[in-house]
Scaffold this motif. Structure first.
Motif, mmCIF file in Angstrom:
data_model
loop_
_atom_site.group_PDB
_atom_site.id
_atom_site.type_symbol
_atom_site.label_atom_id
_atom_site.label_comp_id
_atom_site.label_asym_id
_atom_site.label_seq_id
_atom_site.Cartn_x
_atom_site.Cartn_y
_atom_site.Cartn_z
ATOM 1 N N UNK A 1 0.862 -1.186 0.000
ATOM 2 C CA UNK A 1 0.000 0.000 0.000
ATOM 3 C C UNK A 1 0.898 1.236 0.000
ATOM 4 N N UNK A 2 1.056 1.851 -1.180
ATOM 5 C CA UNK A 2 1.958 2.996 -1.347
ATOM 6 C C UNK A 2 1.248 4.088 -2.151
ATOM 7 N N UNK A 3 0.467 4.936 -1.496
ATOM 8 C CA UNK A 3 -0.244 5.991 -2.233
ATOM 9 C C UNK A 3 0.678 6.928 -3.006
ATOM 10 N N UNK A 4 1.917 7.102 -2.545
ATOM 11 C CA UNK A 4 2.826 8.039 -3.211
ATOM 12 C C UNK A 4 3.121 7.642 -4.651
ATOM 13 N N UNK A 5 2.877 6.384 -5.001
ATOM 14 C CA UNK A 5 3.139 5.974 -6.390
ATOM 15 C C UNK A 5 2.300 6.787 -7.380
#
Length: 451
Positions: free
Chosen positions: A365-369
Motif C-alpha cells: 500500500x503505497x499511495x505516493x506511487x
C-alpha cells in the motif's frame, strides 16, 4: 481453443473448483505463472483469463461490440438484487437508458452533490463519540446509501438506511465464493432472500413515490435535480413509456452500485490507514494544511492530492469490482489462442492491478506511487477499477469526489483503530468485501496532532 500451459484442471469440472474455492488466489496464480492469456474451462464453458492491458482494452473498448455481458448477469439472483438496469442490460435499450441517466452525472452538478455529501458526513459524525466501537462497513454503507438517495432521488432515507442495507446484504450473500457458484447456479432462493427482495422492492417503491410527490411541486424536468424524474420525462425514454417496475429496476441498480462500491472503498481505505501509520500521518498533515479553518467544502478536493492518491491506491489493491466478465459473440483470437463463440472472457482488476510486471512492489500500500510519476507510464488498462469503454462506470467522477471528501472529513476529526490485531483478508462476493463484522474503535484527533 488451442492447448496451452494452464493450471491443472478437474476432469469434468475443469478449473471451476479451484476458482470457487479461492477466486482471488486462483486468479493471482494464473496471472503470475501462466502468461498474459490463460485458457481455462469452467465446467463445460470454455474461458480465457486476460492480463495484458492491450487485450483488456480490446475487449472493453476497441472491439466491445464483439463481447457482450455474460449470461450470469441475467440470472434471477442478480435481478433480485439489481433488477434490469444499466448493469445488466445490453444493446439499444441500454444505450437509451445510459443516455437518459447521463444528465445526473454532469460535472456541473458535482458542487451541489458535494454539499449533500458533506452534510451527510457531518450528520453521521455527530453521532460518533471517542471510545465507541463501530462496525465500519455498516457505518460506511448507511452513509453512502443516504448520499445516493439524496443526490440521485432527492429524497431523505433517514430511518430506512439500516433496513435497505440489511436487505441488500442478504441478497449479496448469494454471490459469496462457494455459494451457488457466485449466483450462477439456478438454485432456488432461500426464504430469507425472497423476503429481502420484497422488502427492497417495497422500500424503493416508497422512495420513488416520495420523489414523485416532490417532483409534482416543481416546475419540470429542467428544474429537476434528480435521476428518477429524468427517467420519467427524458425524450430518450418517453417513447418507451417506462413502467413502475422499469423505474424501480434503475433505482435499484443505482442504489446498489452507487452505495456499495463507495462504502467498500472507504472501509478498505481506513483499514489500510490503520495498518500504515506513516501514510495516515501524511494524510493528516495534508488535511491540516488544506483545511486550517474548518471542515471541507465541496471544492477542496483539488487541494487534497494525497487523499486522492490514497483512494486510488485503495482502488488498486481492493477494487470493489474485482473481476469483469464478457462473452465472445463470435470466434476470436488472443495471441496464438483461438477462443470460440460463447466463451467466457475474464478480465480481473484484482489480478492485473497487483501484477509485479506492471506495478513496483505491487502488493504494498503505497499511495505516493500516484504522485511521484511512477504510474504515469502505465498502459491504459493496467488500472481499471471503474471498468472501461462505453460501459465505464457512469458515476466515476461522483465516486472519486465522494470518497475523497468523506475520507478527509472523517480523518480530520477521528482516527479509526481496529479492535483486534487480526489480518483482515478480502472476501470475494459480487464485490470485494472485508469479512463480516469488522469493528473499529473511534479515537478523537485534534488539529495538528500526529498519528
Amino acid at each position: 481453443m488451442k492447448a496451452s500451459a494452464s493450471p491443472p484442471a478437474h476432469r469434468i469440472l475443469g478449473h471451476l473448483p479451484s476458482f470457487v474455492r479461492d477466486p482471488l488466489g486462483f486468479l493471482t496464480h494464473c496471472a503470475r505463472n501462466y502468461g498474459p492469456v490463460v485458457p481455462l474451462r469452467m465446467a463445460h464453458v470454455p474461458a480465457v483469463l486476460l492480463t495484458e492491458p492491450t487485450d483488456i482494452e480490446r475487449v472493453l473498448v476497441t472491439e466491445h461490440r464483439s463481447f457482450r455481458k455474460p449470461a450470469w448477469l441475467r440470472t434471477a439472483a442478480v435481478r433480485r438484487l439489481l433488477g434490469d438496469g444499466l448493469v445488466t442490460n445490453d444493446g439499444e435499450e441500454w444505450r437509451r437508458q445510459r443516455h437518459a441517466c447521463q444528465h445526473s452525472f454532469q460535472l456541473s452538478r458535482m458542487g451541489r452533490y458535494g454539499e449533500v455529501i458533506l452534510a451527510a458526513a457531518h450528520r453521521m459524525l455527530g453521532g460518533w463519540e471517542p471510545g465507541q466501537t463501530r462496525r465500519l462497513q455498516r457505518d460506511m454503507s448507511e452513509l453512502t446509501l443516504a448520499i445516493v438517495a439524496r443526490t440521485l432521488l432527492d429524497v431523505d432515507v433517514e430511518g430506512w438506511t439500516s433496513e435497505t442495507s440489511d436487505a441488500m446484504d442478504t441478497l449479496m450473500g448469494r454471490f459469496a465464493a462457494g455459494i451457488g457458484l457466485f449466483g450462477m447456479a439456478p438454485i432456488p432462493p432461500a426464504i430469507r432472500e425472497i423476503r429481502a427482495a420484497r422488502r427492497l422492492n417495497r422500500i424503493v417503491d416508497h422512495l420513488i413515490e416520495r420523489n414523485g410527490r416532490q417532483a409534482a411541486c416543481r416546475g419540470g424536468i429542467a428544474d429537476s435535480p434528480d435521476l428518477v424524474t429524468h427517467l420519467r420525462e427524458s425524450p430518450e425514454l418517453r417513447c418507451a413509456a417506462l413502467s413502475k417496475r422499469e423505474i424501480r429496476d434503475q433505482v435499484k441498480t443505482f442504489l446498489g452500485a452507487g452505495y456499495e462500491s463507495s462504502a467498500l472503498t472507504l472501509t478498505w481505505a481506513f483499514l489500510s490507514l490503520a495498518a500504515h501509520p506513516a501514510v495516515e500521518s501524511a494524510l493528516h498533515r495534508e488535511i491540516d494544511s488544506a483545511l486550517p479553518n474548518g471542515l471541507p467544502a465541496p471544492d477542496v478536493v483539488a487541494r487534497l492530492p494525497y487523499a486522492e492518491a490514497i483512494i486510488k491506491e485503495t482502488l488498486r489493491l481492493y477494487p470493489p469490482l474485482w473481476m469483469t466478465g464478457r462473452q465472445s459473440v463470435s470466434r476470436c483470437e488472443f495471441g496464438a489462442f483461438e477462443v470460440p463463440a460463447g466463451a467466457l472472457i475474464m478480465t480481473s482488476q484484482w489480478a492485473v492491478q497487483r501484477h509485479p510486471r506492471l506495478f513496483d512492489r505491487a502488493d504494498e500500500f503505497r499511495p505516493e506511487r500516484w504522485l511521484n510519476g511512477e504510474c504515469s507510464s502505465l498502459p491504459r488498462y493496467a488500472y481499471f477499477p471503474f471498468g472501461g469503454g462505453p460501459r465505464v462506470c457512469i458515476g466515476q467522477s461522483f465516486a472519486m469526489m465522494e470518497t475523497v471528501l468523506l475520507l478527509a472529513t472523517i480523518a480530520r476529526t477521528f482516527r479509526l483503530e481496529p479492535v483486534d490485531g487480526r489480518v483482515i483478508r478480502p472476501w470475494a462476493t459480487m464485490t470485494l468485501r472485508p469479512p463480516p463484522g469488522v469493528c473499529v474503535r473511534i479515537v478523537e484527533r485534534r488539529h495538528g496532532e500526529k498519528a
